[in-house]
Write a protein that holds these residues in place. Structure first.
Motif, mmCIF file in Angstrom:
data_model
loop_
_atom_site.group_PDB
_atom_site.id
_atom_site.type_symbol
_atom_site.label_atom_id
_atom_site.label_comp_id
_atom_site.label_asym_id
_atom_site.label_seq_id
_atom_site.Cartn_x
_atom_site.Cartn_y
_atom_site.Cartn_z
ATOM 1 N N ASP A 437 2.772 -16.195 -31.342
ATOM 2 C CA ASP A 437 1.503 -16.194 -30.629
ATOM 3 C C ASP A 437 0.598 -15.162 -31.291
ATOM 4 O O ASP A 437 0.953 -13.990 -31.392
ATOM 5 N N LEU A 438 -0.572 -15.590 -31.765
ATOM 6 C CA LEU A 438 -1.469 -14.699 -32.503
ATOM 7 C C LEU A 438 -2.538 -14.071 -31.615
ATOM 8 O O LEU A 438 -3.364 -13.289 -32.095
ATOM 9 N N ASN A 439 -2.573 -14.426 -30.331
ATOM 10 C CA ASN A 439 -3.612 -13.905 -29.441
ATOM 11 C C ASN A 439 -3.345 -12.460 -29.051
ATOM 12 O O ASN A 439 -2.200 -12.019 -28.964
ATOM 13 N N ILE A 440 -4.428 -11.728 -28.779
ATOM 14 C CA ILE A 440 -4.339 -10.331 -28.339
ATOM 15 C C ILE A 440 -4.503 -10.274 -26.827
ATOM 16 O O ILE A 440 -5.372 -10.936 -26.270
ATOM 17 N N ASN A 441 -3.688 -9.464 -26.181
ATOM 18 C CA ASN A 441 -3.754 -9.347 -24.717
ATOM 19 C C ASN A 441 -5.152 -9.028 -24.218
ATOM 20 O O ASN A 441 -5.630 -9.587 -23.232
ATOM 21 N N LEU A 472 -0.456 -16.208 -7.249
ATOM 22 C CA LEU A 472 0.869 -15.604 -7.345
ATOM 23 C C LEU A 472 0.794 -14.288 -8.107
ATOM 24 O O LEU A 472 -0.124 -14.053 -8.894
ATOM 25 N N TYR A 473 1.801 -13.456 -7.854
ATOM 26 C CA TYR A 473 1.932 -12.151 -8.509
ATOM 27 C C TYR A 473 3.176 -12.194 -9.400
ATOM 28 O O TYR A 473 4.217 -12.703 -9.010
ATOM 29 N N ILE A 474 3.060 -11.647 -10.630
ATOM 30 C CA ILE A 474 4.232 -11.480 -11.493
ATOM 31 C C ILE A 474 4.226 -10.046 -12.011
ATOM 32 O O ILE A 474 3.163 -9.503 -12.330
ATOM 33 N N ASN A 475 5.393 -9.426 -12.047
ATOM 34 C CA ASN A 475 5.492 -7.988 -12.344
ATOM 35 C C ASN A 475 5.449 -7.685 -13.841
ATOM 36 O O ASN A 475 6.196 -6.852 -14.359
ATOM 37 N N LEU A 476 4.566 -8.347 -14.558
ATOM 38 C CA LEU A 476 4.396 -8.125 -15.994
ATOM 39 C C LEU A 476 2.902 -8.021 -16.297
ATOM 40 O O LEU A 476 2.105 -8.805 -15.776
ATOM 41 N N PHE A 482 2.331 -8.485 -22.325
ATOM 42 C CA PHE A 482 2.225 -9.785 -21.681
ATOM 43 C C PHE A 482 0.799 -10.296 -21.839
ATOM 44 O O PHE A 482 -0.158 -9.513 -21.887
ATOM 45 N N HIS A 483 0.625 -11.604 -21.919
ATOM 46 C CA HIS A 483 -0.704 -12.181 -22.097
ATOM 47 C C HIS A 483 -0.717 -13.608 -21.573
ATOM 48 O O HIS A 483 0.348 -14.211 -21.328
#
Length: 577
Positions: A437-441, A472-476, A482-483
């Motif tokens: 994955d080349l995208n930046i967060n 929803l909530y995710i702990n990341l 994470f992105h």
């Protein structure tokens, strides 16, 4: 309006009809009638590729007064390519006008042949500043009887440093003349020229001053500087039928990018100042004939290039001046067709993006660099389209069919199709199998106004689908590398058998909130909980659930690698484009 209504002479109408001109473009519709009936100075502002040459060229040819060998009109332009193009267009317009001599003069070609042509008589001279000054100093060109002076692409001439040359040329033209200034942008320097050398000019503007073409979509990909070339390849592969120009800042970088593309199997060539004129002519001939799919160029080398039907402009580096972006992007999206202008940037260049947006009056779409899967899907369906619509030469292929049937007759239809597609497609699958994955967060939160735009887009898409969403909530979060792209990838891997819509994604430092189609919310929570990202357990819950996070002692599904630093296998991407 039709050209017949403009008031042009029948000989010109016949010539442009044979070319295929039917109705004037907006700039032609306003400029042609004005110049046919007025000798007042004129400033005309319109995007590159909107038909400015015909806008001033047709009235000049219509009104020309042939007086022995005197030069009636001088057209100044910044580059050899544009000089040749303008003169060719005028010669074509003047096909049925007798005794009009149109002479192009420019550097990089033999001066003796140009001198000889001018001495036979030049009613209209199309010239680049440097060569014209040389001919003036040799007493070959006499502008004392000049009636019309045209400054075409005036902003480009100033960007290329021709201000001093323009001053020198102006010393040799009569005080009483008509001056026509045509430009894509009204830069401060252009305004200064108008103030210094023009008398109360009328101003005609098509569109907004300095604005971008309405037919061009602007996309920005935010990546690490080290990933620019990988992103370029990913973007090019995502558009299988791309035909465009890749702009670089320096000659060395232009050559380097072109060399890499050629080594990776793309039909590409460089165009920069270190090439000889003969080499440049050859490259441009191949590009116009579409033998070359991707031209890698510097701004200076590409000035004056006018090629029809370009699908994409790619800014490998943003230009130093915001106005220059307008010239780059204006080379696509012409004649009512759609075009795409892409910028590949890093986070430090976000201020430049905002400056360009202000200049062109349009906003960039912040795009996600396509994943390997997305690229493969695009390439696969492009191949299928080609197979489906290929023209079959029955007489040529029929003698070979019995042998082909005998050799492949044992295969079932499905197996034959699979093998046929695999012949062309296996290399793509191998290359992109483990594509990173080349995208930046930070790409989404770094350019502030995007969040509002995405929200509006989300609302529109929800309204169109009549779907309700649950947050929803995710702990990341950002601190976990994470992105959004990784979130979508996990959702796809853990919910392969269902299709659902994803709404807004908000990335924070320690967690992420995302919207999921309500009827699938409980299933998504269940599928994600119990997995691991590196050494961290995933916890997903309703975003307004304030209970303590649930602890998990062992993974239920699988472990994901958040960084996914797989190396590109460049050899796998070698292919004939």
């Amino acid at each position: 309006m039709t050209f017949l209504e403009t008031g042009l002479e029948p000989e010109l109408l016949k010539a442009i009809s044979e070319i295929g001109f039917q109705n004037p473009t907006p700039i032609q519709e306003q400029v042609i009638p004005y110049l046919l009936n007025n000798k007042r100075d004129l400033i005309a502002l319109a995007q590159t590729g909107t038909g400015k040459t015909a806008a001033y060229g047709l009235p000049i040819l219509n009104n020309i007064e042939i007086d022995n060998n005197h030069t009636y009109s001088l057209i100044l332009c910044p580059t050899r390519e544009l000089c040749v193009q303008i003169s060719d267009d005028l010669i074509e317009f003047a096909k049925y006008l007798d005794h009009i001599r149109i002479i192009p003069v420019y550097g990089g070609a033999g001066i003796e042949s140009q001198i000889k042509a001018i001495r036979k008589g030049a009613n209209i001279i199309v010239a680049t500043p440097g060569r014209l000054i040389d001919l003036i100093e040799r007493n070959v060109v006499n502008l004392s009887h000049l009636e019309i002076l045209v400054l075409d692409e005036a902003d480009e001439m100033l960007n290329m440093g021709f201000s001093e040359s323009l001053n020198k040329i102006m010393e040799n033209v009569p005080e009483e003349r008509t001056t026509l200034l045509f430009s894509a942008t009204m830069a401060n320097e252009v305004a200064q020229i108008a103030s210094k050398y023009m008398k109360k000019p009328k101003e005609i503007v098509v569109g907004n001053k300095n604005s971008g073409s309405e037919n061009v979509k602007h996309i920005c990909y935010v990546v690490q500087a080290k990933d620019k070339y990988k992103t370029l390849k990913r973007v090019v592969d995502y558009y299988p039928n791309i035909y465009g120009i890749i702009f670089c800042r320096t000659r060395a970088e232009t050559q380097d990018v072109a060399d890499k593309l050629i080594a990776d199997g793309y039909n590409s060539e460089p165009l920069h100042g270190d090439l000889s004129q003969q080499q440049r002519d050859l490259v441009m001939s191949k590009f116009r004939n579409k033998t070359i799919q991707l031209l890698v160029a510097t701004d200076i080398a590409a000035r004056g290039i006018d090629v029809d039907n370009l699908t994409h402009i790619i800014n490998y580096n943003l230009p130093d001046e915001s106005e220059q972006y307008n010239h780059r992007s204006g080379r696509t999206g012409r004649a009512g067709k759609k075009g795409i202008s892409i910028a590949i940037i890093n986070l430090r260049e976000k201020a430049k993006i905002k400056a360009i947006e202000k200049k062109i009056g349009k906003q960039f779409e912040i795009g996600l660099v396509p994943s390997g899967k997305e690229v493969c899907e695009k390439q696969l369906f492009n191949l299928i389209e080609k197979i489906e619509h290929i023209e079959i030469e029955h007489n040529d292929i029929e003698p070979y069919l019995p042998l082909i049937y005998k050799k492949l007759g044992w295969l079932e239809k499905e197996d034959l199709i699979t093998r046929l597609v695999s012949v062309e497609f296996n290399r793509f699958l191998q290359y992109y199998r483990n594509a990173e994955d080349l995208n930046i967060n930070e790409a989404y939160s770094s350019i502030d106004h995007r969040s509002e735009r995405r929200t509006k887009k989300d609302k529109f898409e929800r309204s169109a689908s009549n779907a309700s969403f649950t947050k929803l909530y995710i702990n990341l979060g950002k601190s976990d590398d994470f992105h959004p792209g990784f979130l979508i990838d996990i959702l796809n891997k853990t919910n392969r058998r269902i299709k659902f819509q994803i709404g807004k994604i908000d990335l924070f430092k320690k967690h992420t909130e995302f919207e999921i189609e309500s009827k699938f919310a409980s299933q998504v929570i269940k599928s994600l909980n119990g997995n691991k990202i590196d050494d961290k357990w995933i916890v997903v819950k309703l975003s307004d659930d304030n209970e303590n996070p649930i602890e998990y002692s062992s993974p239920k599904k699988s472990t994901f690698n958040s960084k996914r630093n797989h190396k590109d296998n460049r050899k796998g991407n070698k292919r004939k484009r």
